[in-house]
Design an enzyme around this catalytic site. Sequence first.
Site, mmCIF file in Angstrom:
data_model
loop_
_atom_site.group_PDB
_atom_site.id
_atom_site.type_symbol
_atom_site.label_atom_id
_atom_site.label_comp_id
_atom_site.label_asym_id
_atom_site.label_seq_id
_atom_site.Cartn_x
_atom_site.Cartn_y
_atom_site.Cartn_z
ATOM 1 N N LYS A 120 0.808 -1.225 0.000
ATOM 2 C CA LYS A 120 0.000 0.000 0.000
ATOM 3 C C LYS A 120 0.840 1.274 0.000
ATOM 4 C CE LYS A 120 -4.016 -2.019 2.320
ATOM 5 N NZ LYS A 120 -4.928 -1.921 3.477
ATOM 6 N N ASP B 95 -9.810 2.319 2.291
ATOM 7 C CA ASP B 95 -9.819 1.816 3.666
ATOM 8 C C ASP B 95 -10.356 2.897 4.603
ATOM 9 O OD1 ASP B 95 -8.746 -0.722 3.116
ATOM 10 O OD2 ASP B 95 -6.700 0.029 3.227
#
Length: 290
Positions: free
Chosen positions: A76, A112
């Site tokens: 990420k 997220d």
Amino acid sequence: MEPSETSYLVGLIGTGVGPSLTPAMHMAEGRAFGLEYSYRPIDLAAAGISPERIGEVLSWARALGFDAVNVTHPCKQLVMAYLDHVDPVAATLGAVNTVLFTDDGDVGYNTDTTGFAHGFTEGLPDADLADVVLVGAGGAGTAVADALLRLGAAHLTVVDLDVDRAGALAHDLATRHPLPSVDAAAFDKLPALLPESSGVVHATPTGMAEHPGIAFDAGLLRPDLWVADIVYRPLDTALLQAARAVGAPTLDGGHMAVYQAVDAFALITGLNPDADRMTRHFRQLVANAS
């Protein structure tokens, strides 16, 4: 709203992604819209590819006709160096979990943090955000912390076994969100912190099937302390069971898991997915897997 295409090829890049429920969620929602929607896990470990080669993997995916990829651990942060554009929310977090391959280049987003915010608003709409404790300062905790501050948390205390990591996150958050008060504390300070707090979010692996238990003393729970857990395997963690036993409002990890997929699906297709339908499907998937 019409989809931008009628067929989609999407991937999930990371290590150990085989058991992920995200592909099934995306494909079921695609079918509901009458789309040809294929979603393929790309497990770097299984393929013997180092995460540091994420830039090459993105190039391969684009060349192979993928429309987008989701990116998970441990890529990420690594992926950001290879993107042409990064959404401001993802840029402030320093992490991307969704990449769109567009005519203007590769564009990164972080669903997220938006997923936790949407799930929290849905599941705990009346939660008092005056004084919140976040347990866990890792990647998931970082996304949650940013969401809590965007939602209006007045005071946030970041707690982690690694107090330096907690301090670094608190400092970063305070720099990006100057109005709320953000502090860091060691794990052993929880007995002093929780009695004064309005809510707590648990963002460590404790409570997962592979890591059973509760991260802190359940005796610190009380009826007026809301409790959110981001663990979703199992959905009903020991922490949530203990919280319900004392009458505390709770939020399970399924909300964040679903809404990160909801937000990613919307970015990829331009459609407004049915969050209730995706939630029902997700919870059935979890039940079938247990």
